[in-house]
Design an enzyme around this catalytic site. Structure first.
Site, PDB file in Angstrom:
ATOM      1  N   HIS A 157     -88.053  67.873  -3.861  1.00  0.00           N
ATOM      2  CA  HIS A 157     -88.128  66.118  -4.068  1.00  0.00           C
ATOM      3  C   HIS A 157     -88.648  65.472  -5.309  1.00  0.00           C
ATOM      4  O   HIS A 157     -89.148  64.484  -5.580  1.00  0.00           O
ATOM      5  CB  HIS A 157     -89.406  65.900  -3.036  1.00  0.00           C
ATOM      6  CG  HIS A 157     -89.176  66.348  -1.622  1.00  0.00           C
ATOM      7  ND1 HIS A 157     -89.767  67.767  -1.258  1.00  0.00           N
ATOM      8  CD2 HIS A 157     -88.364  65.794  -0.673  1.00  0.00           C
ATOM      9  CE1 HIS A 157     -89.366  67.844   0.056  1.00  0.00           C
ATOM     10  NE2 HIS A 157     -88.552  66.860   0.277  1.00  0.00           N
ATOM     11  N   GLY A 158     -88.371  66.310  -6.368  1.00  0.00           N
ATOM     12  CA  GLY A 158     -88.480  65.758  -7.811  1.00  0.00           C
ATOM     13  C   GLY A 158     -89.696  65.532  -8.482  1.00  0.00           C
ATOM     14  O   GLY A 158     -89.989  65.025  -9.338  1.00  0.00           O
TER      15      GLY A 158
END
Length: 209
Positions: A157-158
């Site tokens: 999710h970065g």
């Protein structure tokens, strides 16, 4: 013969659909049964051996390299930071991008609550589990995104963390990477799961993993 049985027997397509559902249910159930032992294998074991300290030989870990050890079934990142890495960790432009640059959240022992979040500046020791949803971040030696240099990036999710395990602003992860209890009995050994002689720290007391 019930209406339901008759429907299955007199309509081949109905039979195929029914058998397909049964087969699919069996596959899903089997996959779930296989997944349960795998998930359980990631949990800390209750045996005394699982809670013993783990010695990690870092004698061959060159500056700029990272290795991954296992402690209580958790991946632990051990990174040998370069002088350039250490300079970046103190850079004001990087610090401005971090959510908790002073390690105010209880994600580390008091003896590693410093700008490098470790016993000695050269070696960082962090549990490699993203504090968002538990993914394992990847070590990126060099980054083109601003002053961070190398960093840890979560592929799910970065979320991003610098090489002191400090989380960046504006990402899903709410906390810095946890620091496990550890000590260096020699210059070439890091012992995971043991505090320095005059220090105490319970890993179970951290905010989140």
């Amino acid at each position: 013969m019930t209406a339901e049985t008759e429907s299955v027997e007199t309509h081949p397509s109905g039979r195929r659909s029914f058998l397909g559902l049964v087969t699919t249910a069996g596959v899903v159930t089997g996959a779930a049964a296989c997944a349960i032992p795998f998930v359980q294998s990631l949990q800390p074991q209750d045996s005394a051996a699982a809670h013993l300290p783990v010695d990690v030989d870092i004698s061959h870990l060159a500056p700029g390299q990272q290795m991954t050890a296992v402690w209580q079934s958790k991946p632990v990142f051990i990174i040998h930071r370069t002088p350039e890495d250490l300079n970046r960790l103190q850079d004001a432009s990087l610090i401005a991008l971090l959510r908790d640059p002073e390690s105010d959240a209880h994600q580390q022992p008091d003896y590693t609550r410093n700008w490098h979040r470790s016993l000695v500046p050269e070696y960082g020791v962090y549990v490699g589990i993203c504090t968002h949803l538990g993914c394992v971040p990847a070590y990126v030696k060099e980054s083109t995104s601003g002053p961070a240099g190398g960093l840890y990036g979560c592929p799910c999710h970065g979320s991003r963390f610098d090489l002191a395990g400090r989380v960046f602003k504006g990402v899903p992860a709410p906390y810095n990477l946890p620091v496990p209890p550890h000590v260096m009995p020699s210059a070439s050994i890091i012992r995971l799961g043991e505090n320095p002689a005059d220090k105490t720290f319970d890993f179970g007391s951290i905010e989140q993993i």
